[in-house]
Design a protein around this motif. Structure first.
Motif, short mmCIF file in Angstrom:
data_model
loop_
_atom_site.label_atom_id
_atom_site.label_comp_id
_atom_site.label_asym_id
_atom_site.label_seq_id
_atom_site.Cartn_x
_atom_site.Cartn_y
_atom_site.Cartn_z
N ALA A 153 23.89 18.08 -21.71
CA ALA A 153 22.64 17.35 -21.93
C ALA A 153 21.66 18.32 -22.56
N VAL A 154 21.22 18.04 -23.81
CA VAL A 154 20.43 19.01 -24.56
C VAL A 154 18.99 18.58 -24.79
N ALA A 155 18.67 17.30 -24.62
CA ALA A 155 17.30 16.84 -24.88
C ALA A 155 17.05 15.51 -24.20
N VAL A 156 15.77 15.22 -23.94
CA VAL A 156 15.40 13.93 -23.36
C VAL A 156 14.11 13.47 -24.04
N VAL A 157 13.99 12.17 -24.27
CA VAL A 157 12.74 11.62 -24.79
C VAL A 157 12.25 10.55 -23.81
N GLY A 158 10.96 10.65 -23.47
CA GLY A 158 10.33 9.68 -22.59
C GLY A 158 8.98 9.30 -23.15
N SER A 159 8.32 8.34 -22.52
CA SER A 159 7.05 7.90 -23.11
C SER A 159 5.86 8.76 -22.73
N GLU A 160 5.98 9.57 -21.67
CA GLU A 160 4.85 10.45 -21.30
C GLU A 160 5.37 11.88 -21.33
N LEU A 161 4.76 12.72 -22.17
CA LEU A 161 5.31 14.07 -22.37
C LEU A 161 5.32 14.89 -21.08
N ALA A 162 4.21 14.85 -20.33
CA ALA A 162 4.15 15.71 -19.13
C ALA A 162 5.26 15.32 -18.14
N ARG A 163 5.43 14.02 -17.92
CA ARG A 163 6.47 13.59 -16.99
C ARG A 163 7.87 13.90 -17.53
N THR A 164 8.04 13.74 -18.84
CA THR A 164 9.36 14.00 -19.44
C THR A 164 9.70 15.49 -19.39
N LYS A 165 8.67 16.32 -19.60
CA LYS A 165 8.90 17.78 -19.50
C LYS A 165 9.28 18.16 -18.07
N ALA A 166 8.60 17.58 -17.11
CA ALA A 166 8.91 17.88 -15.71
C ALA A 166 10.33 17.41 -15.38
N TYR A 167 10.70 16.25 -15.92
CA TYR A 167 12.04 15.68 -15.70
C TYR A 167 13.08 16.62 -16.33
N ALA A 168 12.80 17.08 -17.56
CA ALA A 168 13.74 17.98 -18.25
C ALA A 168 13.92 19.25 -17.42
N ALA A 169 12.82 19.81 -16.97
CA ALA A 169 12.89 21.07 -16.21
C ALA A 169 13.69 20.87 -14.92
N ALA A 170 13.44 19.76 -14.25
CA ALA A 170 14.10 19.51 -12.97
C ALA A 170 15.60 19.25 -13.14
N ASN A 171 15.99 18.84 -14.36
CA ASN A 171 17.39 18.48 -14.58
C ASN A 171 18.14 19.42 -15.52
N GLY A 172 17.54 20.58 -15.79
CA GLY A 172 18.21 21.59 -16.60
C GLY A 172 18.41 21.19 -18.04
N ILE A 173 17.47 20.37 -18.57
CA ILE A 173 17.57 19.93 -19.98
C ILE A 173 16.59 20.78 -20.79
N PRO A 174 17.08 21.46 -21.84
CA PRO A 174 16.22 22.44 -22.52
C PRO A 174 15.02 21.86 -23.27
N VAL A 175 15.11 20.65 -23.83
CA VAL A 175 14.03 20.17 -24.70
C VAL A 175 13.58 18.77 -24.28
N ALA A 176 12.24 18.55 -24.29
CA ALA A 176 11.67 17.23 -23.96
C ALA A 176 10.83 16.75 -25.14
N TYR A 177 10.96 15.49 -25.45
CA TYR A 177 10.18 14.87 -26.54
C TYR A 177 9.44 13.65 -25.99
N ASP A 178 8.35 13.26 -26.71
CA ASP A 178 7.76 11.95 -26.43
C ASP A 178 7.75 11.09 -27.69
N ASP A 179 8.49 11.55 -28.72
CA ASP A 179 8.54 10.80 -29.98
C ASP A 179 10.02 10.57 -30.34
#
Ligand code: NDP
Length: 337
Positions: free
Chosen positions: A32-58
């Motif tokens: 799992a290399v990236a995740v995109v969600g609608s809120e950047l702060a929550r998506t970044k926290a989700y990425a960090a908690a799940n060992g995913i290197p990159v978070a996007y909101d776009d």
């Protein structure tokens, strides 16, 4: 050249956190290399908690990421079609959650976009990848119960509070039992009986879990191509029962209990007259199998465990049940032209 498949997640969801991210990372040469969600702060926290290197909101920025080969879509249901079509146009293979869409028009557009782009499309009806259901399918095909004459499925569960939300309150997001449990049952029936449903009658109810009249319970009878009838009960409101499945044939019956959950487990037995034999099984986690099959398909070996067309058919069944419940009439299960 690395054979590793980079997965990008559309949706910072519960199912991805609990099942799919661990499955992607458990399968060889898959990350799992990236995740995109609608809120950047929550998506970044989700990425960090799940060992995913990159978070996007776009979504477009995410889809332009060259590290992503395959996209897993697990947003709320009304966003599946848009994300799948955008991913296909960006040249990404797509594993999409069920229901694949909320309308057959959208499902068609998804099939067409993936076909045009030449990318794989899979739908995550994970039950097909369980050892229990593979065993039941094999027994039916081997004639262990003779000719199947009737089937019964009971998918009664109680939703944990964190899974209520849109699922029990929002028609717009594709909430309700038909888009949640019925689609899984429809796919499983087709898988186990190796035939398609033709027509349904149905009633639905809101028993207190579904808000604003949204159905949390459904009772459906389906007629298959062969004429065989299937009785299906589904509910979010049942706290004191195991899920169960029965296939009755001319020479015996297959009886299965506790086999419709996300985790593997449960029992399968074969009954002939009053003799009941337990069928030995080694349970597995279905989700890594789904990912392994999808990765293999990307590499040109085999097909996704559940195709886009299978997803279309399970959606068509749920929509027919919805129509039958709304009109009080029999509804025909739509076919793709
Ligand atoms: P969730 O409610 O956990 O997530 C769906 C979306 O809701 C996310 O994409 C996210 O949007 C938003 N969201 C989630 N948590 C929060 C939060 N704390 N705050 C704000 N927004 C939030 O859904 P599920 O994981 O239960 O289901 C997702 C999909 O997966 C559905 O299509 C469902 O049908 C399917 N599913 C399939 C299963 C299977 O076994 N095949 C099992 C369970 C679900 P965003 O990413 O835009 O921020």
């Amino acid at each position: 050249m690395s054979d590793s498949i980079g997965w990008g997640l559309v949706g910072a969801s519960t199912v991805a956190r609990e099942w799919i991210i661990p499955a992607i990372n458990a399968v060889e040469n898959s990350r799992a290399v990236a995740v995109v969600g609608s809120e950047l702060a929550r998506t970044k926290a989700y990425a960090a908690a799940n060992g995913i290197p990159v978070a996007y909101d776009d979504l477009q920025a995410f889809l332009a990421d060259p590290a992503i080969t395959a996209v897993y879509v697990s947003t709320t249901n009304e966003r599946h079609a848009h994300a799948t079509i955008a991913a296909a146009r960006a040249g990404k293979h797509v594993l999409c959650e069920k229901p694949m869409a909320l309308s057959l028009q959208d499902a068609n557009a998804m099939l067409e976009a993936c076909a045009e782009a030449g990318v794989q499309l899979g739908i995550n009806h994970h039950l097909r990848s369980m050892e229990t259901h593979r065993t039941i399918q094999r027994l039916v095909r081997e004639g262990a119960i003779g000719k199947p004459v009737a089937m019964r499925l009971f998918f009664g569960v109680t939703l944990p509070d964190d899974l209520k939300g849109w699922r029990t309150s929002s028609r717009e997001a594709g909430g309700g039992v038909l888009f949640d449990l019925t689609v899984h049952d429809a796919d499983l029936i087709r898988f186990l009986l190796s035939e398609d449903p033709v027509e349904v009658v149905a009633m639905t109810a809101a028993t207190g879990i579904g808000q604003g009249g949204l159905a949390d319970t459904a009772m459906i009878v389906a007629r298959m191509e062969s004429g065989l009838l299937v009785q299906i009960g589904e509910s979010f409101s049942i706290a004191h029962a195991d899920t169960s499945l029965e296939i009755h044939g001319t020479d015996g019956a297959i009886l299965a209990s506790d086999v419709l959950m996300q985790r593997g487990g449960g029992t399968v037995s074969l009954r002939k007259g009053s003799d009941v034999t337990n069928v030995p099984l080694t349970h597995v986690n279905a989700y890594p199998r789904v990912i392994q099959d999808f990765n293999n398909a990307i590499r040109g070996r085999g097909a996704p465990s559940v195709s886009g067309m299978d997803g279309f058919k399970s959606l068509a069944f749920a929509l027919a049940a919805q129509e039958a419940a709304a009109t009080g009439q029999r509804a025909i299960v739509a076919r793709k032209h």
